[in-house]
Design a protein around this motif. Structure first.
Motif, PDB file in Angstrom:
ATOM      1  N   HIS A 186      40.794  25.145 -11.297  1.00  0.00           N
ATOM      2  CA  HIS A 186      41.508  26.160 -10.517  1.00  0.00           C
ATOM      3  C   HIS A 186      40.970  26.254  -9.092  1.00  0.00           C
ATOM      4  O   HIS A 186      41.518  26.996  -8.279  1.00  0.00           O
ATOM      5  N   GLY A 187      39.881  25.503  -8.822  1.00  0.00           N
ATOM      6  CA  GLY A 187      39.311  25.474  -7.483  1.00  0.00           C
ATOM      7  C   GLY A 187      39.615  24.146  -6.815  1.00  0.00           C
ATOM      8  O   GLY A 187      40.757  23.848  -6.481  1.00  0.00           O
ATOM      9  N   TYR A 188      38.577  23.291  -6.689  1.00  0.00           N
ATOM     10  CA  TYR A 188      38.769  22.007  -6.012  1.00  0.00           C
ATOM     11  C   TYR A 188      38.971  20.860  -6.989  1.00  0.00           C
ATOM     12  O   TYR A 188      39.384  19.769  -6.586  1.00  0.00           O
ATOM     13  N   GLY A 189      38.663  21.076  -8.253  1.00  0.00           N
ATOM     14  CA  GLY A 189      38.944  20.084  -9.285  1.00  0.00           C
ATOM     15  C   GLY A 189      38.221  18.770  -9.113  1.00  0.00           C
ATOM     16  O   GLY A 189      38.731  17.715  -9.514  1.00  0.00           O
ATOM     17  N   LEU A 190      37.029  18.796  -8.547  1.00  0.00           N
ATOM     18  CA  LEU A 190      36.279  17.565  -8.332  1.00  0.00           C
ATOM     19  C   LEU A 190      35.637  17.094  -9.636  1.00  0.00           C
ATOM     20  O   LEU A 190      35.222  17.894 -10.467  1.00  0.00           O
ATOM     21  N   SER A 191      35.528  15.801  -9.786  1.00  0.00           N
ATOM     22  CA  SER A 191      34.867  15.217 -10.946  1.00  0.00           C
ATOM     23  C   SER A 191      33.354  15.405 -10.846  1.00  0.00           C
ATOM     24  O   SER A 191      32.779  15.331  -9.751  1.00  0.00           O
ATOM     25  N   ARG A 192      32.695  15.634 -11.990  1.00  0.00           N
ATOM     26  CA  ARG A 192      31.235  15.730 -11.992  1.00  0.00           C
ATOM     27  C   ARG A 192      30.595  14.446 -11.475  1.00  0.00           C
ATOM     28  O   ARG A 192      29.491  14.483 -10.917  1.00  0.00           O
ATOM     29  N   ARG A 193      31.270  13.330 -11.655  1.00  0.00           N
ATOM     30  CA  ARG A 193      30.749  12.053 -11.153  1.00  0.00           C
ATOM     31  C   ARG A 193      30.823  11.965  -9.635  1.00  0.00           C
ATOM     32  O   ARG A 193      30.149  11.133  -9.021  1.00  0.00           O
ATOM     33  N   ARG A 194      31.658  12.793  -9.023  1.00  0.00           N
ATOM     34  CA  ARG A 194      31.884  12.718  -7.583  1.00  0.00           C
ATOM     35  C   ARG A 194      31.245  13.877  -6.817  1.00  0.00           C
ATOM     36  O   ARG A 194      31.512  14.058  -5.627  1.00  0.00           O
ATOM     37  N   VAL A 195      30.451  14.669  -7.499  1.00  0.00           N
ATOM     38  CA  VAL A 195      29.643  15.698  -6.841  1.00  0.00           C
ATOM     39  C   VAL A 195      28.183  15.320  -7.078  1.00  0.00           C
ATOM     40  O   VAL A 195      27.754  15.167  -8.219  1.00  0.00           O
ATOM     41  N   THR A 196      27.440  15.141  -6.005  1.00  0.00           N
ATOM     42  CA  THR A 196      26.066  14.659  -6.095  1.00  0.00           C
ATOM     43  C   THR A 196      25.105  15.663  -5.483  1.00  0.00           C
ATOM     44  O   THR A 196      25.312  16.118  -4.352  1.00  0.00           O
ATOM     45  N   VAL A 197      24.068  16.000  -6.229  1.00  0.00           N
ATOM     46  CA  VAL A 197      22.971  16.807  -5.700  1.00  0.00           C
ATOM     47  C   VAL A 197      21.809  15.869  -5.402  1.00  0.00           C
ATOM     48  O   VAL A 197      21.387  15.098  -6.262  1.00  0.00           O
ATOM     49  N   SER A 198      21.304  15.936  -4.186  1.00  0.00           N
ATOM     50  CA  SER A 198      20.153  15.131  -3.794  1.00  0.00           C
ATOM     51  C   SER A 198      18.924  16.023  -3.739  1.00  0.00           C
ATOM     52  O   SER A 198      18.956  17.103  -3.147  1.00  0.00           O
ATOM     53  N   THR A 199      17.842  15.578  -4.346  1.00  0.00           N
ATOM     54  CA  THR A 199      16.614  16.366  -4.377  1.00  0.00           C
ATOM     55  C   THR A 199      15.413  15.508  -4.016  1.00  0.00           C
ATOM     56  O   THR A 199      15.380  14.305  -4.297  1.00  0.00           O
ATOM     57  N   SER A 200      14.432  16.151  -3.424  1.00  0.00           N
ATOM     58  CA  SER A 200      13.168  15.474  -3.148  1.00  0.00           C
ATOM     59  C   SER A 200      12.253  15.507  -4.361  1.00  0.00           C
ATOM     60  O   SER A 200      11.153  14.962  -4.319  1.00  0.00           O
ATOM     61  N   GLY A 201      12.716  16.137  -5.462  1.00  0.00           N
ATOM     62  CA  GLY A 201      11.965  16.074  -6.704  1.00  0.00           C
ATOM     63  C   GLY A 201      11.440  17.403  -7.201  1.00  0.00           C
ATOM     64  O   GLY A 201      10.264  17.500  -7.576  1.00  0.00           O
ATOM     65  N   VAL A 202      12.298  18.439  -7.216  1.00  0.00           N
ATOM     66  CA  VAL A 202      11.896  19.749  -7.742  1.00  0.00           C
ATOM     67  C   VAL A 202      12.112  19.700  -9.252  1.00  0.00           C
ATOM     68  O   VAL A 202      13.172  20.070  -9.768  1.00  0.00           O
ATOM     69  N   VAL A 203      11.116  19.234  -9.980  1.00  0.00           N
ATOM     70  CA  VAL A 203      11.264  18.871 -11.384  1.00  0.00           C
ATOM     71  C   VAL A 203      11.801  20.005 -12.265  1.00  0.00           C
ATOM     72  O   VAL A 203      12.749  19.789 -13.036  1.00  0.00           O
ATOM     73  N   PRO A 204      11.260  21.228 -12.215  1.00  0.00           N
ATOM     74  CA  PRO A 204      11.782  22.270 -13.108  1.00  0.00           C
ATOM     75  C   PRO A 204      13.269  22.564 -12.880  1.00  0.00           C
ATOM     76  O   PRO A 204      14.008  22.834 -13.834  1.00  0.00           O
ATOM     77  N   MET A 205      13.704  22.496 -11.621  1.00  0.00           N
ATOM     78  CA  MET A 205      15.104  22.780 -11.319  1.00  0.00           C
ATOM     79  C   MET A 205      16.017  21.617 -11.711  1.00  0.00           C
ATOM     80  O   MET A 205      17.195  21.818 -12.019  1.00  0.00           O
ATOM     81  N   MET A 206      15.487  20.409 -11.724  1.00  0.00           N
ATOM     82  CA  MET A 206      16.260  19.280 -12.253  1.00  0.00           C
ATOM     83  C   MET A 206      16.567  19.512 -13.727  1.00  0.00           C
ATOM     84  O   MET A 206      17.695  19.283 -14.188  1.00  0.00           O
ATOM     85  N   ASP A 207      15.563  20.005 -14.466  1.00  0.00           N
ATOM     86  CA  ASP A 207      15.774  20.291 -15.884  1.00  0.00           C
ATOM     87  C   ASP A 207      16.788  21.408 -16.080  1.00  0.00           C
ATOM     88  O   ASP A 207      17.631  21.350 -16.979  1.00  0.00           O
ATOM     89  N   ARG A 208      16.736  22.423 -15.231  1.00  0.00           N
ATOM     90  CA  ARG A 208      17.700  23.529 -15.347  1.00  0.00           C
ATOM     91  C   ARG A 208      19.116  23.067 -15.017  1.00  0.00           C
ATOM     92  O   ARG A 208      20.077  23.431 -15.701  1.00  0.00           O
TER      93      ARG A 208
END
Length: 384
Positions: A186-208
């Protein structure tokens, strides 16, 4: 009553807000579609909403976008916007058009607290986290402006990469509702494969994130040893490479893609030698006995005076890529886009309040005046 910015809500949040107004969930769905699918900000435009609801909304809510300070268009079609987020702070957003996709690079913070050595945003210091509305407003503005610009009714932006200013996982509570709105049909309808989060390595938040809203994951690696990575990416002192790779393996159990993208900024004489490539191969192919399914993006560094670093030669980059490829690791060398408007990989800086000490302020001033500046893989566009 405080006026609510409806860009702060994912669909569940908007439904809860409407419930407080005595309205049922389907009204929230209608409202969500008007805002995100149609780009409406005037409640009077929302013709299928009851007049009584429109009147309620006028008294307690708004769709408040960000003010655009500048827009620059590159010769290759890349567009960079500078958005005002108040108190003298601004963030940058970049649209990268390609034949088979349109990618938007979105910021999550004004400045960054991670302090990577090769990142100009980190050199400028940290101002504050963006609100959900300020993250989503970048997509809301760009999507609907581009539809008008190109005369299209269908979606223009097919990919979103959280690779602009800031460390997304250090702004987790604002990030997740924004991601959910991007993914919602109902919003932008983007695929999970096409939305990317880039991190420098915040390990606990990667798990969340793996449990709360798994999307594609990119990890800023940049070095094959803890000693070197801690020098380039100070967060490594808290979450060293082995812990980071463990987190990558855990994330892949939930991720929409079956690999992690490792970002690797090529720095002359620092991390670009054949022995560095061989050490990387050892890590990603032998960690925990199975290795980490991955691909590498090798990113040309855009030097800036305060970094004390130089870009690797093209020959060094190609030799490095050849070693990874020969080991069976999918490897790409990031193509520079929008460098004539400082929107290429590593050229986002924006304007943030200076949170650093007086000794570095003059160096930062020179960075701004000399222009070619660098941040973490900002304008990276990913494949499907």
């Amino acid at each position: 009553m405080t006026t609510a910015n409806l860009l702060d809500f994912d669909l569940d949040g908007l439904a809860a807000f409407c419930e407080q107004l005595g309205e049922k969930r389907f009204r929230a769905t209608q409202l969500f579609r008007w805002i995100h699918q149609r780009g409406a900000s005037d409640f009077d435009q929302m013709s299928d909403l009851a007049k009584s609801l429109r009147q309620k909304l006028k008294g307690c809510a708004e769709v408040r976008a960000l003010t655009v300070l500048t827009e620059h268009v590159s010769a290759d079609g890349t567009i960079k916007w500078l958005f005002d987020v108040g108190d003298g702070n601004a963030v940058e957003t970049v649209f990268i058009p390609e034949d088979d996709r349109g990618t938007l690079c979105v910021s999550s913070q004004a400045g960054c607290a991670v302090g990577c050595r090769f990142c100009s945003t980190g050199h400028q210091g940290f101002a504050r986290n963006l609100k959900t509305s300020e993250i989503l407003a970048q997509l809301w503005y760009a999507e609907h402006l581009l539809r008008r610009k190109f005369g299209r009714d269908e979606r223009v932006i097919s990919n979103v990469v959280m690779m602009g200013m800031g460390e997304p996982l250090q702004n987790y509570n604002a990030l997740v509702p924004a991601l959910r709105a991007m993914l919602d049909d109902h919003g932008y309808g983007l695929s999970r494969r096409r939305v990317t989060v880039s991190t420098s390595g915040v390990v606990p938040m990667m798990d969340r994130l793996a449990l709360d809203c798994p999307v594609a994951m990119a990890v800023s690696l940049h070095a094959p040893t803890d000693e070197l990575r801690s020098h380039l990416v100070p967060l490594n002192r808290k979450y060293p490479i082995a812990e980071l790779l463990d987190a990558c393996l855990r994330y892949l159990e939930h991720a929409p893609r079956d690999f992690i993208t490792f970002e690797y900024c090529m720095l002359d004489g620092v991390n670009d030698q054949p022995e560095h490539a061989r050490q990387l191969i050892e890590w990603v192919q032998r960690h925990r006995g199975t290795g980490v399914p991955c691909k590498f993006n090798l990113i040309p560094f855009n030097p800036f005076p305060a970094s004390g670093l130089l870009r690797s030669s093209n020959a060094a980059v190609q030799a490095f890529a050849a070693l990874l490829s020969a080991a069976g690791i999918v490897t790409t060398v990031r193509k520079t886009r929008g460098d004539d408007i400082d929107a290429a990989c590593g050229q986002l800086a924006g304007d943030v309040r200076d949170r650093t000490n007086a000794a570095t302020r003059m160096a930062q001033k020179r960075v701004i005046e000399l222009k070619p500046v660098s941040s973490r893989a900002a304008a990276l566009s990913t494949g499907a």
